[in-house]
Design an enzyme around this catalytic site. Sequence first.
Site, mmCIF file in Angstrom:
data_model
loop_
_atom_site.group_PDB
_atom_site.id
_atom_site.type_symbol
_atom_site.label_atom_id
_atom_site.label_comp_id
_atom_site.label_asym_id
_atom_site.label_seq_id
_atom_site.Cartn_x
_atom_site.Cartn_y
_atom_site.Cartn_z
ATOM 1 N N GLU A 635 0.895 -1.317 0.036
ATOM 2 C CA GLU A 635 -0.186 -0.018 -0.001
ATOM 3 C C GLU A 635 0.841 1.325 0.289
ATOM 4 O O GLU A 635 0.602 2.504 -0.759
ATOM 5 C CB GLU A 635 -0.438 0.113 1.465
ATOM 6 C CG GLU A 635 -2.280 -1.345 1.381
ATOM 7 C CD GLU A 635 -2.161 -1.085 0.067
ATOM 8 O OE1 GLU A 635 -3.205 -0.759 -0.846
ATOM 9 O OE2 GLU A 635 -2.830 -2.397 -0.776
ATOM 10 N N ASP A 713 -4.996 -5.636 -8.686
ATOM 11 C CA ASP A 713 -3.253 -3.947 -9.779
ATOM 12 C C ASP A 713 -3.350 -4.516 -10.979
ATOM 13 O O ASP A 713 -3.555 -4.204 -11.641
ATOM 14 C CB ASP A 713 -2.947 -3.730 -8.942
ATOM 15 C CG ASP A 713 -2.586 -3.457 -7.460
ATOM 16 O OD1 ASP A 713 -4.267 -3.195 -7.487
ATOM 17 O OD2 ASP A 713 -2.251 -3.631 -6.536
#
Length: 849
Positions: A635, A713
């Site tokens: 993150e 992603d």
Amino acid sequence: MKINNLNKIQFVAPINSDDKTTKSVLNNNIICNNQTFDRKMPSLHNLKANYLVSFGVERSFNRPEVGSRKNEEKYLNIPFYEKNANDLAILLGPDKDAILTYDDKTALPELSFHRFASNVKNGNYRKQGFQPDTNIVIFSPTDWIRINKDPEVALRTAINKLPDPEAKTVVLIKDMRTYLEYTVGNKDAHSLYSGKFLGDNVQIVGLMDNSSYQEIKESSSIKKDINFLKLFGTVNLSVPGETETKEILKKQGKILNTIIKRYEPTKVTISDNAIDKAVDLSAQKIGGEFPGKALNVIDLVISAKVNEVKQKNPNNPISVNSSDVTRFFEKHYGILESLVDKNSQFKKVEIPKTRFSDVGGASDVKEILKDGILAYIKNPKEYLKHNTKAPKGTLFYGGPGTGKTLLARALAGEAGVPFFNATGSDFVEVYVGKGAARVRELFREAKKAAESSDKKTAIIFIDEIDAVAKKRGNGEGGGAQEHDNTLNALLAEMDGYNKDSKTHVIVIGATNRKDILDPAILRPGRFDDSLEVPNPTRNTNSRLEILKIHTKNAPFKDAADKEKIINEAAIISAGLSGAELADMVSKAAKVATKRENDKFITHNDLIEGYLQVKAGPIKHSDESDLIKTVTVAHECGHASTGIILNHILKQDISFITQQERGNFLGAVFYKPGKDMGQPNFDSVIASAAMSYAGGIAESRFQSGGHDAGVSGDLSNATELIEKAVENWGLGPNVGFTKVTDKNRDLYKTEIKDDVRLFTKTAEKISRLITDYNRDFISKYVVDYKANIGKAGKTLSGEEFKKLHDEWLKKSGKDKEEPLLQQKISILIDSARNGKILTDEELDNKIKNK
């Protein structure tokens, strides 16, 4: 009349009968279906039974006859009766016959004839051919049939006994259905029902309820002669609205006295305010026509008050006021539900309390509605001075949760008209004819409600209208045929009902998919406007307006604290719809109430509410330290790359959280910046680079590189790149072309080259930035593991950027950022020209600049 008990079992109990059941009813003990009910006892069981008897037993309202002193003008000077009388005079003219039909007998429909008779005597209808000396006769066939007398003979005798039997005569035949069923088949139908058997000077007006009229049209015993109903003109008596009902109940005292007398010797009075309140609440909560539904409510309220007072002092007089009505609606909702016809899913109608002030955002839409539909409903004459026609309806379209339903309710609430809430799925049926029948039923009930309304208007709201109005295709089978039939019925009703000048039915449709609607429902003349209800995602002021509405009664420390918090919440909540903003406030309030002390909503509570809406509540699992470490690095890689590419992306970090929520272990949330526009070549590469950064960053903290957590992603980046190449014409090899199934083979090689170009350039940029931020990511992970400072908690974008800025200055990396940005720019420019640079080529370009 029939008394219907709660189990829909019926028995007959005439009010003057001598049978034991009726005597029991009159003595306050009800025996029905072998059950005994005590009207004096205030239990729900007995109160329901009291309702059943109250409206099952036939009432005599002692209606005044024409010419009686009791029939004073003031009882007839209600616009409802005057309008019906005028319609009757026009229809009758000098020589026609008519049938008066009505929906609600408690509106005393014969008083419209009394008004007609009074106007004749006053010379008001000379132009229609009625002189003041016209004979008026009111005839009840039922009275003669009860004593075994032929009603036809009795009527002829009554006319012959008039002072001037040769003068023009108008006869009102009460209960026309009974008269027709008794006499037809024994006479010559044509002469009998044209009125000529009574003489050329006689005109007949028959009084009949609508359901009987429809049934008798199909009656085989009558239809076998001729369709005699064609010989009569028909006047469908309008239904009084709220205002007229209040006048009728206050002026026609005998109606309420009939109810009150049943409670003797207890003296009962009801205030005018109580009548007003009963009518108003009935209009909002109960389907059906006035004044009948208001009378039902008043009788129930009186019964409840009598039962309540008698427990304390049986001899006390009882006064029913508006608060008694309000309390009854609050306390006995189950009984009121029994007044609604369960056979119809569209009987329940309301006048919403919602107003435009309750709807945040959508200011343009509200303005159009105010200037259009609302302006017409409030003042139709003034509206039509400036417009060629009355509005028919509006289509709302937009994403889920944007407030389409709320807007429709607010429109009806502002207008003060009945509101019918339906969904497209209410009409979806595989059985032929069912869906179309439901459509017709909805519009029929809306028209009845409009007739009852003071403004003679009702609003139908059909949510998810695409379920019933999607494009018609060439599908075969019962399902496709039924869909087409249902849609055709909807189109016909939308065309037909607004042609009625007396009442107006306005249709509001709502859909998330305007693109799949059938062109027929979108053509001019069906919906006046197609209005997009915008999502407040990118409008801070709209979000603030919505938050103000939903925090109106929420607990805050003080007004100043509240203003500051919700202004911050409006900024951080970019991306949320109106419904999600409401949910965010609700979840924040729940978080606050769980605290032992200081239960006021704070800024952090709203942050938690936001995260719960977007990602779900926090999960507590036994993930290993390695997985947690990798997640933190992942993150941080996304967020720190986003900061470096912010000048291209024009979007800011909203939050970064390392807490496990929903289906992920951590997440970064973004909000659009003030200058954010549509995707372009540069932003597609930057977005893909930011997506790749999570996996690249986590590979620094575990052997074997990144793990399967990057799948989401990669999917997001690949989907974006494919759209850029195939849909948006951004690929330098494919060019300014939209790829379709027809031309895909022509561009197969070019598509492959462009997808590779975007992907490799984005990956190279992502690795450059991650290497640049390597030490920051390591520090962030260490701080998280040691639980030092704010790192590792849920951070706002501003807090995370502050940590990154502090590291840049302390490490001296801020001096290296211009070179990094130069490399990023060169890589993107080269990709725009169709070339992926190697590391050596990139270094050479830097040296040559």
